[in-house]
Design a protein around this motif. Structure first.
Motif, mmCIF file in Angstrom:
data_model
loop_
_atom_site.group_PDB
_atom_site.id
_atom_site.type_symbol
_atom_site.label_atom_id
_atom_site.label_comp_id
_atom_site.label_asym_id
_atom_site.label_seq_id
_atom_site.Cartn_x
_atom_site.Cartn_y
_atom_site.Cartn_z
ATOM 1 N N ALA A 5 0.856 -1.187 0.000
ATOM 2 C CA ALA A 5 0.000 0.000 0.000
ATOM 3 C C ALA A 5 0.889 1.233 0.000
ATOM 4 N N LEU A 6 0.518 2.223 -0.816
ATOM 5 C CA LEU A 6 1.286 3.465 -0.936
ATOM 6 C C LEU A 6 0.335 4.641 -0.831
ATOM 7 N N ASP A 7 0.652 5.589 0.037
ATOM 8 C CA ASP A 7 -0.164 6.783 0.243
ATOM 9 C C ASP A 7 0.705 8.010 -0.021
ATOM 10 N N ILE A 8 0.351 8.779 -1.060
ATOM 11 C CA ILE A 8 1.147 9.939 -1.457
ATOM 12 C C ILE A 8 0.348 11.202 -1.186
ATOM 13 N N GLY A 9 0.837 12.037 -0.276
ATOM 14 C CA GLY A 9 0.177 13.292 0.049
ATOM 15 C C GLY A 9 1.125 14.466 -0.073
ATOM 16 N N GLY A 10 0.595 15.647 0.118
ATOM 17 C CA GLY A 10 1.402 16.845 -0.017
ATOM 18 C C GLY A 10 2.424 17.023 1.085
ATOM 19 N N THR A 11 2.209 16.370 2.222
ATOM 20 C CA THR A 11 3.114 16.495 3.366
ATOM 21 C C THR A 11 4.022 15.289 3.535
ATOM 22 N N LYS A 12 3.480 14.080 3.308
ATOM 23 C CA LYS A 12 4.259 12.877 3.553
ATOM 24 C C LYS A 12 3.862 11.781 2.570
ATOM 25 N N ILE A 13 4.773 10.821 2.433
ATOM 26 C CA ILE A 13 4.540 9.622 1.629
ATOM 27 C C ILE A 13 4.734 8.430 2.558
ATOM 28 N N THR A 14 3.790 7.493 2.526
ATOM 29 C CA THR A 14 3.817 6.355 3.440
ATOM 30 C C THR A 14 3.588 5.080 2.644
ATOM 31 N N ALA A 15 4.279 4.022 3.033
ATOM 32 C CA ALA A 15 4.107 2.721 2.387
ATOM 33 C C ALA A 15 4.162 1.622 3.437
ATOM 34 N N LEU A 28 6.293 2.716 6.754
ATOM 35 C CA LEU A 28 7.459 3.590 6.664
ATOM 36 C C LEU A 28 7.005 4.900 6.036
ATOM 37 N N THR A 29 7.519 6.020 6.558
ATOM 38 C CA THR A 29 7.073 7.340 6.113
ATOM 39 C C THR A 29 8.266 8.243 5.860
ATOM 40 N N VAL A 30 8.169 9.041 4.794
ATOM 41 C CA VAL A 30 9.159 10.088 4.519
ATOM 42 C C VAL A 30 8.413 11.373 4.195
ATOM 43 N N PRO A 31 9.013 12.529 4.455
ATOM 44 C CA PRO A 31 8.393 13.792 4.032
ATOM 45 C C PRO A 31 8.327 13.855 2.504
ATOM 46 N N TRP A 38 8.927 10.984 -7.335
ATOM 47 C CA TRP A 38 8.857 9.572 -7.696
ATOM 48 C C TRP A 38 10.027 8.798 -7.126
ATOM 49 N N GLN A 39 11.215 9.375 -7.118
ATOM 50 C CA GLN A 39 12.370 8.690 -6.542
ATOM 51 C C GLN A 39 12.121 8.368 -5.068
ATOM 52 N N ALA A 40 11.509 9.310 -4.351
ATOM 53 C CA ALA A 40 11.195 9.062 -2.938
ATOM 54 C C ALA A 40 10.191 7.917 -2.804
ATOM 55 N N CYS A 41 9.192 7.879 -3.700
ATOM 56 C CA CYS A 41 8.207 6.797 -3.673
ATOM 57 C C CYS A 41 8.873 5.452 -3.955
#
Length: 294
Positions: A5-15, A28-31, A38-41
């Protein structure tokens, strides 16, 4: 089978890896970066899937999205605002996996329907009140995507009394009044000296008149939007989550009062507006349900 599962928002990206019960595991979450999103995802997906053959990926992304073309153009992610072929990018990295994309608000609604505040209710509207205002619909027990994938995008309902320009290009959207940054900006224009939505909620709790007035203004607009949307799609349960929705009674009381004032049609009797139960992982949970075939 391994699903992600991948959640991409304006503040954070979580998988996260999806559990056998359809819920996401430890995320796991990154700003969200200003560039190379896309590289961050990709790095995040690689980190959560290390050593696994991935069979399915469910993606929740801030809107607008185009689930037919597999592209996204989130207002709050500047690098992608002119469009990014997200589904193709994921398939290129995970070429044997099925990929399902949905707007984040729709995933929030699906997550709450399956595991949260809307369990057992087949028709529900969900709001995510945060950096922006997202929304989504589950009707008849199934997520509603609409023609392009943006059904339920309640943040761009126009509310009375506002002609503030919105980042979408329109005027007077509820997002221009009731999102965290919009409320903070308005309060600052009235002389308030804080800087975040959390600061605003604390100031209101401490009795600051400007902060209280700001949250009252935001809550009234949200109540108006909720009443309008509930009448349009015939629901009597609305689930509200997101960081700014944690502002407490100074925001929630005006939401309830405003919605009650406007939701007068007989079929809206008993309209309930309740807090989301899944918290920060609600949208990710909906993405996990998508990945697991829900």
């Amino acid at each position: 089978m391994t699903a992600l599962a991948l959640d991409i928002g304006g503040t954070k990206i979580t998988a996260a890896v999806v559990g056998e019960d359809g819920r996401p595991g430890e995320p796991l979450t990154v700003p969200t970066p200003q560039s190379d999103v896309w590289q961050a995802c990709e790095e995040l997906l690689d980190a959560v899937s290390v050593g696994s053959d991935v069979d399915a990926i469910g993606i929740a992304c801030a809107g607008p999205v185009d689930t037919v073309a597999g592209t996204v153009a989130p207002i709050n992610i500047p690098e992608w605002k002119d469009g990014f072929a997200l589904t193709d990018a994921v398939r290129t990295r995970f070429d044997s996996a099925s990929v399902t994309l949905a707007m984040d608000g729709g995933c929030a609604a699906l997550g709450e329907h399956r595991f949260g505040a809307a369990v057992g209710v087949d028709d529900v509207l969900s709001l995510v009140v945060s950096t922006g205002i997202g929304g989504g619909l589950v009707l008849g027990g199934r997520i509603v995507h609409g023609r392009s994938g943006n059904a339920g995008h309640i943040g761009h309902i126009v509310v009375p009394g506002s002609a503030t320009p919105c980042t979408c290009g329109g005027l007077g959207c509820v997002e221009t009044v009731s999102s965290g940054p919009s409320a903070v900006r308005w309060a600052q224009e009235q002389g308030w000296t804080g800087s975040t939505g959390a600061d605003l909620a604390q100031s209101a709790s401490d009795g600051d008149i400007v902060a209280i007035t700001t949250l009252q203004r935001a809550g009234v607009a949200l109540g108006q939007a909720i009443a309008s949307a509930a009448a349009l799609v015939d629901v009597n349960l609305v689930v509200v989550g997101g960081g700014f929705a944690q502002a407490g009674p100074p925001l929630w009381d005006p939401i309830q009062e405003s919605a009650a004032l406007h939701a007068k049609l007989e079929f809206l009797d008993g309209l309930e507006i309740v807090p989301a139960k899944l918290g920060a992982v609600g949208t990710l949970t909906g993405a996990a349900v998508l990945a697991s075939g829900g």
